[in-house]
Design an enzyme around this catalytic site. Structure first.
Site, mmCIF file in Angstrom:
data_model
loop_
_atom_site.group_PDB
_atom_site.id
_atom_site.type_symbol
_atom_site.label_atom_id
_atom_site.label_comp_id
_atom_site.label_asym_id
_atom_site.label_seq_id
_atom_site.Cartn_x
_atom_site.Cartn_y
_atom_site.Cartn_z
ATOM 1 N N ASN A 9 39.264 41.663 24.915
ATOM 2 C CA ASN A 9 38.319 40.956 25.788
ATOM 3 C C ASN A 9 37.369 41.983 26.396
ATOM 4 O O ASN A 9 37.766 42.750 27.271
ATOM 5 C CB ASN A 9 39.116 40.220 26.880
ATOM 6 C CG ASN A 9 38.225 39.585 27.934
ATOM 7 O OD1 ASN A 9 37.012 39.449 27.749
ATOM 8 N ND2 ASN A 9 38.818 39.186 29.053
ATOM 9 N N LYS A 11 34.829 41.508 28.235
ATOM 10 C CA LYS A 11 34.253 41.083 29.530
ATOM 11 C C LYS A 11 32.734 41.332 29.520
ATOM 12 O O LYS A 11 32.111 41.191 28.482
ATOM 13 C CB LYS A 11 34.972 41.782 30.682
ATOM 14 C CG LYS A 11 36.500 41.611 30.585
ATOM 15 C CD LYS A 11 37.232 42.044 31.812
ATOM 16 C CE LYS A 11 38.728 41.802 31.620
ATOM 17 N NZ LYS A 11 39.515 42.141 32.783
ATOM 18 N N HIS A 95 40.487 32.334 32.715
ATOM 19 C CA HIS A 95 40.706 33.732 33.091
ATOM 20 C C HIS A 95 40.625 33.876 34.610
ATOM 21 O O HIS A 95 39.800 33.222 35.252
ATOM 22 C CB HIS A 95 39.682 34.639 32.410
ATOM 23 C CG HIS A 95 40.041 36.085 32.499
ATOM 24 N ND1 HIS A 95 39.848 36.819 33.651
ATOM 25 C CD2 HIS A 95 40.617 36.930 31.600
ATOM 26 C CE1 HIS A 95 40.288 38.056 33.451
ATOM 27 N NE2 HIS A 95 40.758 38.152 32.219
ATOM 28 N N GLU A 97 39.355 36.022 36.443
ATOM 29 C CA GLU A 97 38.034 36.413 36.970
ATOM 30 C C GLU A 97 37.110 35.192 37.063
ATOM 31 O O GLU A 97 36.246 35.131 37.936
ATOM 32 C CB GLU A 97 37.432 37.514 36.081
ATOM 33 C CG GLU A 97 38.146 38.836 36.316
ATOM 34 C CD GLU A 97 38.158 39.792 35.134
ATOM 35 O OE1 GLU A 97 37.371 39.607 34.186
ATOM 36 O OE2 GLU A 97 38.979 40.730 35.148
ATOM 37 N N GLU A 167 48.728 36.512 32.583
ATOM 38 C CA GLU A 167 48.006 37.669 33.097
ATOM 39 C C GLU A 167 48.183 37.762 34.613
ATOM 40 O O GLU A 167 47.404 37.169 35.371
ATOM 41 C CB GLU A 167 46.512 37.542 32.780
ATOM 42 C CG GLU A 167 46.194 37.583 31.301
ATOM 43 C CD GLU A 167 44.827 38.215 31.054
ATOM 44 O OE1 GLU A 167 44.760 39.171 30.295
ATOM 45 O OE2 GLU A 167 43.836 37.759 31.653
ATOM 46 N N GLY A 173 43.269 45.368 35.142
ATOM 47 C CA GLY A 173 42.328 46.441 35.472
ATOM 48 C C GLY A 173 42.840 47.432 36.502
ATOM 49 O O GLY A 173 42.068 48.227 37.039
ATOM 50 N N SER A 213 46.279 45.522 31.998
ATOM 51 C CA SER A 213 46.402 46.979 31.840
ATOM 52 C C SER A 213 47.224 47.400 30.618
ATOM 53 O O SER A 213 47.940 48.395 30.669
ATOM 54 C CB SER A 213 46.987 47.612 33.112
ATOM 55 O OG SER A 213 46.085 47.445 34.188
HETATM 56 P P1 PGA Z 1 42.750 44.803 31.474
HETATM 57 O O1 PGA Z 1 42.205 43.292 31.401
HETATM 58 O O2 PGA Z 1 43.440 45.080 30.147
HETATM 59 O O3 PGA Z 1 41.543 45.643 31.691
HETATM 60 O O4 PGA Z 1 43.714 44.852 32.598
HETATM 61 C C1 PGA Z 1 42.955 42.273 30.785
HETATM 62 C C2 PGA Z 1 42.237 40.945 30.944
HETATM 63 O O5 PGA Z 1 41.707 40.671 32.022
HETATM 64 O O6 PGA Z 1 42.186 40.140 29.995
#
Ligand code: PGA
Length: 254
Positions: A9, A11, A95, A97, A167, A173, A213
């Site tokens: 992903n 983003k 997601h 976010e 998640e 992140g 992460s």
């Molecule tokens: P990350 O993001 O691997 O940077 O933690 C995962 C995600 O939000 O899908």
């Protein structure tokens, strides 16, 4: 058998020029053969160039989001049918976010899941608890609510193309990957909820991904868990090399 899957992903990262380059690098330097799926979710602007670059390879395309309406006066939105038209087989929905920064509710996500299923997109439905909820031991309550509300009204035959991504928000992140045993517990809980709502067959067939992460250090221990069927990778998918390292360490035996 659930076919394992790794999803990158991106983003809101990568310009058109670097997107094509990323795919070229992955395909040139890596052996992506094996019985697992590789999916990449670029920003909308890069879908077209990535689609061209992955032609003839096993890599598949995902949208990072989608409108809750089918078509019409929705300035700035991208519909399910547009994602299909752009070559997407998958879409990421719910997601954290989107929930956090764009106020997406379970109800709205539910509408999107309906539309995506109707348009034969594989839905990567994201759920997960915040750090506060985690610390108060509310993980299972949050998971149950998000799963139940997000899938409300959907029938078993509409959910064949459903994937669930656990998640935990505190792991996204932050560099703090969740402990593989705890991830297994949550995934097994998710599978039991699926069984309760949609029956044994669907629960057995549904792929449950972990995200938060993930890197090449953590991926193999996560994938070794019986209910972890795939990984949703954010930061570490931005460089083709680190994404490939995750693929390699996840599927050593394939
Ligand atoms: P990350 O993001 O691997 O940077 O933690 C995962 C995600 O939000 O899908």
């Amino acid at each position: 058998m659930r076919r394992p899957i790794v999803v990158g992903n991106w983003k809101m990262n990568m310009l058109i020029s670097s997107s094509g380059h990323w795919v070229e690098e992955l395909l040139n330097t890596s052996d992506c053969a094996g019985t697992f799926d590789i999916v990449v979710a670029p920003p909308f602007t890069s879908l077209s160039v990535v689609r061209k670059s992955i032609e003839g390879s096993k890599i598949q395309l995902a949208g990072q989001n989608m409108a809750s309406e089918a078509e019409g006066a929705q300035t700035g939105e991208i519909s399910a049918i547009m994602l299909k038209d752009a070559g997407c087989d998958y879409v990421i929905l719910g997601h954290s976010e989107r929930r956090q920064y764009h106020n997406e509710s379970d109800e709205l996500i539910n509408k999107k899941i309906f539309l995506a299923c109707e348009n034969a997109l594989n839905v990567i439905f994201c759920i997960g608890e915040s750090v506060g909820e985690h610390n108060k031991d509310k993980t299972n309550d949050v998971i149950e609510r998000q799963l139940f509300d997000g899938l409300q009204g959907l029938k078993e035959d509409q959910l064949n193309s459903l994937l669930i991504a656990y998640e935990p928000i505190w792991a996204i992140g932050t560099g703090h990957t969740a402990n593989p045993n705890q991830v297994q517990d949550v995934h097994s809980f998710i599978r039991s909820l699926c069984e309760k709502s949609f029956g044994k067959d669907l629960a057995r067939a549904t792929r449950i991904l972990y995200g938060g992460s993930v890197d090449s250090q953590s991926s193999s221990a996560l994938m070794a868990q019986p209910d972890v069927d795939g990984l949703l990778v954010g930061g570490a998918s931005l460089r083709s090399k680190s994404f490939y390292d995750i693929i390699k360490s996840s599927f050593k035996g394939d």
